[in-house]
Design a protein around this motif. Structure first.
Motif, PDB file in Angstrom:
ATOM      1  N   ALA A   1      54.952  76.298  -7.576  1.00 36.18           N
ATOM      2  CA  ALA A   1      55.504  76.114  -8.657  1.00 36.18           C
ATOM      3  C   ALA A   1      54.753  76.771  -9.769  1.00 36.18           C
ATOM      4  O   ALA A   1      55.702  77.469 -10.686  1.00 36.18           O
ATOM      5  CB  ALA A   1      55.421  74.682  -9.227  1.00 36.18           C
ATOM      6  N   GLU A   2      53.491  76.848  -9.822  1.00 33.85           N
ATOM      7  CA  GLU A   2      52.932  77.802 -10.941  1.00 33.85           C
ATOM      8  C   GLU A   2      53.435  79.073 -10.894  1.00 33.85           C
ATOM      9  O   GLU A   2      53.503  79.897 -11.835  1.00 33.85           O
ATOM     10  CB  GLU A   2      51.560  77.858 -10.699  1.00 33.85           C
ATOM     11  CG  GLU A   2      50.941  76.035 -11.040  1.00 33.85           C
ATOM     12  CD  GLU A   2      50.978  75.611 -12.345  1.00 33.85           C
ATOM     13  OE1 GLU A   2      51.346  76.141 -13.521  1.00 33.85           O
ATOM     14  OE2 GLU A   2      51.003  74.259 -12.325  1.00 33.85           O
TER      15      GLU A   2
ATOM     16  N   GLY B   1      55.758  66.522  -1.591  1.00 31.71           N
ATOM     17  CA  GLY B   1      55.678  67.162  -2.835  1.00 31.71           C
ATOM     18  C   GLY B   1      56.746  67.513  -3.346  1.00 31.71           C
ATOM     19  O   GLY B   1      57.859  67.633  -2.397  1.00 31.71           O
TER      20      GLY B   1
ATOM     21  N   GLU C   1      58.239  71.085  -5.354  1.00 31.04           N
ATOM     22  CA  GLU C   1      57.779  72.207  -6.195  1.00 31.04           C
ATOM     23  C   GLU C   1      59.019  72.195  -7.457  1.00 31.04           C
ATOM     24  O   GLU C   1      58.843  72.614  -8.321  1.00 31.04           O
ATOM     25  CB  GLU C   1      57.807  73.510  -5.318  1.00 31.04           C
ATOM     26  CG  GLU C   1      56.685  73.700  -4.218  1.00 31.04           C
ATOM     27  CD  GLU C   1      55.442  73.446  -4.776  1.00 31.04           C
ATOM     28  OE1 GLU C   1      55.127  73.788  -5.906  1.00 31.04           O
ATOM     29  OE2 GLU C   1      54.617  73.018  -3.995  1.00 31.04           O
TER      30      GLU C   1
ATOM     31  N   GLN D   1      60.338  69.706  -8.606  1.00 27.32           N
ATOM     32  CA  GLN D   1      60.117  68.601  -9.749  1.00 27.32           C
ATOM     33  C   GLN D   1      58.910  69.150 -10.562  1.00 27.32           C
ATOM     34  O   GLN D   1      59.193  69.044 -11.580  1.00 27.32           O
ATOM     35  CB  GLN D   1      59.789  67.352  -8.869  1.00 27.32           C
ATOM     36  CG  GLN D   1      59.402  66.309  -9.903  1.00 27.32           C
ATOM     37  CD  GLN D   1      60.779  65.667 -10.576  1.00 27.32           C
ATOM     38  OE1 GLN D   1      61.853  65.967 -10.021  1.00 27.32           O
ATOM     39  NE2 GLN D   1      60.575  65.262 -11.644  1.00 27.32           N
ATOM     40  N   HIS D   2      58.154  69.797  -9.947  1.00 32.78           N
ATOM     41  CA  HIS D   2      57.032  70.554 -10.680  1.00 32.78           C
ATOM     42  C   HIS D   2      57.698  71.416 -12.068  1.00 32.78           C
ATOM     43  O   HIS D   2      57.243  71.391 -13.086  1.00 32.78           O
ATOM     44  CB  HIS D   2      55.843  71.030 -10.009  1.00 32.78           C
ATOM     45  CG  HIS D   2      54.599  71.382 -10.540  1.00 32.78           C
ATOM     46  ND1 HIS D   2      53.813  70.566 -10.954  1.00 32.78           N
ATOM     47  CD2 HIS D   2      54.367  72.562 -11.247  1.00 32.78           C
ATOM     48  CE1 HIS D   2      52.830  71.034 -11.665  1.00 32.78           C
ATOM     49  NE2 HIS D   2      53.138  72.339 -11.881  1.00 32.78           N
TER      50      HIS D   2
ATOM     51  N   THR E   1      59.738  69.875 -14.568  1.00 29.99           N
ATOM     52  CA  THR E   1      59.065  68.981 -15.632  1.00 29.99           C
ATOM     53  C   THR E   1      58.011  69.859 -16.378  1.00 29.99           C
ATOM     54  O   THR E   1      57.510  69.377 -17.444  1.00 29.99           O
ATOM     55  CB  THR E   1      58.233  67.644 -14.868  1.00 29.99           C
ATOM     56  OG1 THR E   1      57.252  68.337 -14.069  1.00 29.99           O
ATOM     57  CG2 THR E   1      59.314  66.864 -14.356  1.00 29.99           C
ATOM     58  N   HIS E   2      57.795  71.001 -15.912  1.00 29.81           N
ATOM     59  CA  HIS E   2      56.519  71.897 -16.687  1.00 29.81           C
ATOM     60  C   HIS E   2      57.195  72.978 -17.083  1.00 29.81           C
ATOM     61  O   HIS E   2      56.232  73.571 -17.930  1.00 29.81           O
ATOM     62  CB  HIS E   2      55.416  71.983 -15.752  1.00 29.81           C
ATOM     63  CG  HIS E   2      54.531  70.818 -15.295  1.00 29.81           C
ATOM     64  ND1 HIS E   2      54.955  69.999 -14.293  1.00 29.81           N
ATOM     65  CD2 HIS E   2      53.565  70.104 -15.882  1.00 29.81           C
ATOM     66  CE1 HIS E   2      54.113  68.868 -14.369  1.00 29.81           C
ATOM     67  NE2 HIS E   2      53.300  68.971 -15.316  1.00 29.81           N
TER      68      HIS E   2
END
Length: 147
Positions: free
Chosen positions: A98-99, A129, A131, A133-134, A137-138
């Motif tokens: 995700a990052e 998990g 990715e 969703q991360h 949301t970010h």
């Protein structure tokens, strides 16, 4: 509307659907597309009793993963050429998927991130998990999630 769209792909059928939709949207908007594949690093164990792998072997495996990723991205580039969309490819080597997606989107100056979601719920989502969703949301960049 959009000038540069980033689509994250993992080669799954659901991800292929996201790529097809991203190409259609890019064509509709007259945008270019950045196709991104995040490749993990080979896991290393530093625990006592852990199996150690030769550094040359690790490099060989990581190079193989990168070649497979490039082949996948070349397919996206060919699909883009077929429909008249300029496609740039990018491989990110990271264990933090995700990052890496958000970082690539910022670096490539993307107006939109397109991703697929497997739609896991409950315990599977907790254990595996998400990715998507991360990123959803970010990210400071708008995200289009396809299922």
């Amino acid at each position: 509307m959009y000038e540069r769209i980033l689509v994250a792909t993992d080669g799954s059928p659901l991800s292929d659907k996201a790529v097809a939709n991203a190409l259609s949207l890019a064509k509709l908007c007259g945008a270019s597309l950045v196709a991104l594949k995040v490749v993990p690093r080979y896991p290393r164990s530093y625990l006592e009793g852990g199996v150690t792998v030769d550094n040359a072997e690790i490099k060989r495996i990581e190079a193989q993963w990168a070649e497979q990723a490039q082949a996948m991205l070349d397919k996206v580039k060919a699909e883009g050429k077929a429909v008249g969309v300029t496609v740039k490819t990018s491989i990110a080597k990271s264990d933090l998927v995700a990052e890496a997606i958000m970082s690539a989107a910022t670096k490539q100056k993307a107006d939109l991130i397109v991703m697929a979601s497997h739609g896991r719920k409950g315990l599977k989502r907790l254990l595996l998990g998400s990715e998507t969703q991360h990123v959803l949301t970010h990210s400071q960049i708008p995200v289009l999630v396809l299922r």
